[in-house]
Each structure stands twice: as C-alpha cells, then as structure tokens.
Write an enzyme that holds these catalytic residues in place. Structure first.
Site, PDB file in Angstrom:
ATOM      1  N   ASP A 122       0.846  -1.187   0.000  1.00  0.00           N
ATOM      2  CA  ASP A 122       0.000   0.000   0.000  1.00  0.00           C
ATOM      3  C   ASP A 122       0.889   1.248   0.000  1.00  0.00           C
ATOM      4  O   ASP A 122       2.064   1.183   0.385  1.00  0.00           O
ATOM      5  CB  ASP A 122      -0.893  -0.040   1.238  1.00  0.00           C
ATOM      6  CG  ASP A 122      -1.804   1.166   1.356  1.00  0.00           C
ATOM      7  OD1 ASP A 122      -2.332   1.606   0.325  1.00  0.00           O
ATOM      8  OD2 ASP A 122      -1.950   1.679   2.480  1.00  0.00           O
ATOM      9  N   ASP A 144      -0.340   5.021   0.907  1.00  0.00           N
ATOM     10  CA  ASP A 144      -0.662   5.972   1.973  1.00  0.00           C
ATOM     11  C   ASP A 144      -0.866   5.248   3.301  1.00  0.00           C
ATOM     12  O   ASP A 144      -1.670   4.315   3.402  1.00  0.00           O
ATOM     13  CB  ASP A 144      -1.924   6.762   1.606  1.00  0.00           C
ATOM     14  CG  ASP A 144      -1.766   7.496   0.281  1.00  0.00           C
ATOM     15  OD1 ASP A 144      -0.631   7.572  -0.218  1.00  0.00           O
ATOM     16  OD2 ASP A 144      -2.784   7.984  -0.252  1.00  0.00           O
TER      17      ASP A 144
END
Length: 386
Positions: free
Chosen positions: A8, A10
């Site tokens: 991922d 953020d």
C-alpha cells in the site's frame, strides 16, 4: 516462481494526513519512519518483486484532479528510486467505496494477472498495508498480510471495512495476518528470517572433516570451532564484519600439524560461498582499507569466476597463537581457488597480531561490498556470464 510484496502507499510508505487523508501537496509528503532504509535492504537482500496497490478515491474528478496527484506521486517514486527501490508495477484504483468496484481493494480485479500466471508464487507473497482492507486483500489473493499500524484493533473502521468485516469470521482474518507491527525494521527482520536460505556443506578427507553452514545476508552471527583459538577468532571477524551468518566445525589432524585444518577450512569456505552466491544483481567488486593501530591493510576482490591471489604481506613471527603465519597465505589461496575470485591483499605494520586481524576484517568488508545487491538484477559482466 517470483514472490511479491503487494505494498500500500498511503499510511504504509508515506504517512496519511487527516482529516482528508489526501496527499494533495508536496508539503504533505512524510515518509513512514525508516521505510526507505529497510525497503532498500529488502530489495537488495531478499527475493521479492515490489508491486504498489493503492486506492485513490475519485482520482481524476474535480475533487481530486490528476494534475495534483501525479507530480506528488512521481516525486515519491523518484525519491524511492534513488535508493534502488523500484516497483515492478503500480496499480491505482480511482473508484469510490459506494461503487463497490472489483478493482478496488480488497477486490482483486487489478491483480488478476498475478493470479492467472504461473510465474508468481502468491502463497509465499505478502500484502503490506495499514488498513484492514489490506488484510482483506491478502485473504482474497490467497497470501499472508503484514499489518503495519500503531494500534492494531478493529475500532474506527470505515463503513467499507465494516461491511466486509461482517461477511467473514474474525478467526479467518487472524489466520491471514503473519505480522502485526508499527515498524519497517520489524518487517525487514521478519522477511529476512523466513528467507534465511542457510546452505550446509561438508568436506571430508582422510585428514579433516569440515562442516560449514552459511547465510550470506545475515546479521554476522557465528559459531566457530576449529581447534585453533586464534584461527577461530579470525574467522569470527569475517562473519561479524561481513554480516554473514557463519557456522564452522572443523576436526583436523592437529596431532600432525595445523596445515590441513587451516587449508581445508579455506577450501570448504570457498566452496560453500560459491554455491550460496547468486551473482545476478551483485556489485561483484569489493575493496576496502582498514587501519588497526600501527598496521594498514588493503583488500580488493572480484567475484568474476577467475581465481587469483596476489599476496603482499610479510610476517616475522613463526606463529600467532597456535597458527603458523605461513598458513595465512594458504588460507586465502584456498578460498580464492574454491570461491573462484580474484583476491588482492596488501598489509603493512609492526605488530603481527594487528596486521593479520586487520587483513581478515578488511577481507570481510570487501566481501560485504561485493555481494551487495543492486537494483539492476542482471549478471554484472558485459559477457553476460560469470
């Protein structure tokens, strides 16, 4: 088959910025602590492809224009590239949660290529992320998850996460999570521990029995027993200063003399080193200079597949401890022949102990430099062969 880290962006690589959670200016970019350092080590030392998977709600709409997103996103990627962190591919979903798109995490619509290809080992892969949606994605892919977050609980979930959470049992979620942490250092250590491909090699003759286990990208741990205390000390320096994990058990005919024990240990160490080393993507060359009180040692080596030792070190004592000083040349000559490397060693100084110890430390540092992985992932030779 290639293993993948689905990562991922953020909250995992960079910090999120509440209340909007949109990174819509350069000033908002704040990298997760030590992510660059440890992700770089993962790339250099472990055999994973990196794939970025991120939900960017409404990207391309008036609320989140592309002209804002791409300069920031590319700036993040450029910073990572300077440390050799390159993503094999990047998957960005632009939909909103209420659209319930199959491409939006935890859906696997963006990642069907990896599931349909036999080039990838999904069961040995990981999803790394801060949201429960990342854990759900791992479950849907059929791999494990690493949940990086300061507080690991099922509170404060988004409506999207709550809806999905209600469809599965908590025990299934727990089975999917291999590691809960708030530290990239812990992630690196965990992945290193499960990728510790320690090789064991045994060389037996009528004169010696040498058993060695080695892990080239370790932490410098060692257990050495050769029957020669000072020789054990020097071999420990190789492990400690190269970060190679090294166990050596040598039983030799010390009742005859020290020659066979030292020489055969060098042969066996070179053999297992050569067997362990995947030369694809290594730096190949290593060189170092180390002072130790009155002594100064220089070591340069080339893991190019050719054996040669240039030895420029003179000793004026017959022994250091119980080790004949003439055997230092034989040890490195044996290693060079078995490891198929060019090795240049030069040392000056008055204290014989300092001189040989600085040589072994310098040798270890040169090895560490030469086996370091870069991000080119190709054989480091214009011939295409080492």
């Amino acid at each position: 088959m290639k293993k993948i880290l689905f990562i991922d962006r953020d909250g995992t690589i960079i910090r999120e910025t509440p209340p909007t959670y949109q990174i819509d200016s350069i000033e908002k970019i704040s990298f997760y602590p030590k992510v660059i350092f440890f992700l770089s080590k993962i790339v250099q030392e472990l055999n994973y492809n990196l794939v970025m998977v991120t939900n960017q709600d409404g990207l391309g709409t008036d609320q989140f224009p592309e002209k804002i997103f791409w300069p920031i996103h590319n700036h993040i990627l450029n910073i990572l590239r300077t440390e050799g962190i390159n993503f094999h591919s990047i998957h960005i979903d632009r939909t909103f949660p209420e659209e319930k798109s199959s491409t939006r995490k935890p859906g696997v619509g963006m990642l069907s290529t990896y599931l349909q290809s036999d080039l990838y080992n999904i069961s040995k892969s990981f999803v790394i992320g801060d949201r429960l949606n990342d854990v759900f994605l791992a479950k849907n892919l059929g791999c494990k998850s690493i949940w990086i977050k300061e507080n690991h609980h099922y509170k404060n979930l988004t409506k999207e996460e709550k809806d999905y959470f209600s469809t599965i049992e908590e025990k299934d979620i727990k089975k999917t999570i291999s590691l809960k942490t708030d530290s990239w250092e812990n992630i690196y250590e965990y992945l290193s521990s499960i990728n510790d491909k320690r090789l064991v090699h045994q060389r037996t003759t009528l004169e010696t029995n040498v058993k060695i286990s080695i892990f080239l990208y370790g932490k410098g741990r060692s257990h050495i027993q050769t029957g020669l205390g000072f020789f054990d000390h020097l071999l420990q320096q190789i492990a400690f200063h190269s970060s190679i994990d090294l166990n050596i058990q040598t039983k030799g005919d010390l009742y005859v003399d020290e020659h066979h024990t030292i020489e055969d240990t060098g042969i066996a160490l070179g053999e297992i080193f050569d067997q362990s080393l995947n030369k694809k993507g290594i730096e190949r060359y290593g060189f170092y200079l180390i002072p130790m009180d009155d002594s100064l040692s220089t070591v340069a080596l080339d893991l190019g597949g050719r054996s040669q030792l240039v030895w420029k070190a003179r000793f004026f004592r017959e022994k250091i401890g119980k080790v004949p000083t003439e055997m230092f040349y034989h040890f490195f000559k044996s290693f060079s022949l078995s490891a198929k490397c060019n090795l240049y060693i030069h040392a000056t100084g008055k204290n014989e102990h300092h001189k040989i110890e600085s040589i072994f430390k310098c040798f270890a540092k040169a090895i560490k430099m030469a086996i370091r992985k870069n991000y080119f992932s190709k054989i480091p030779s214009s011939k295409g062969l080492l």
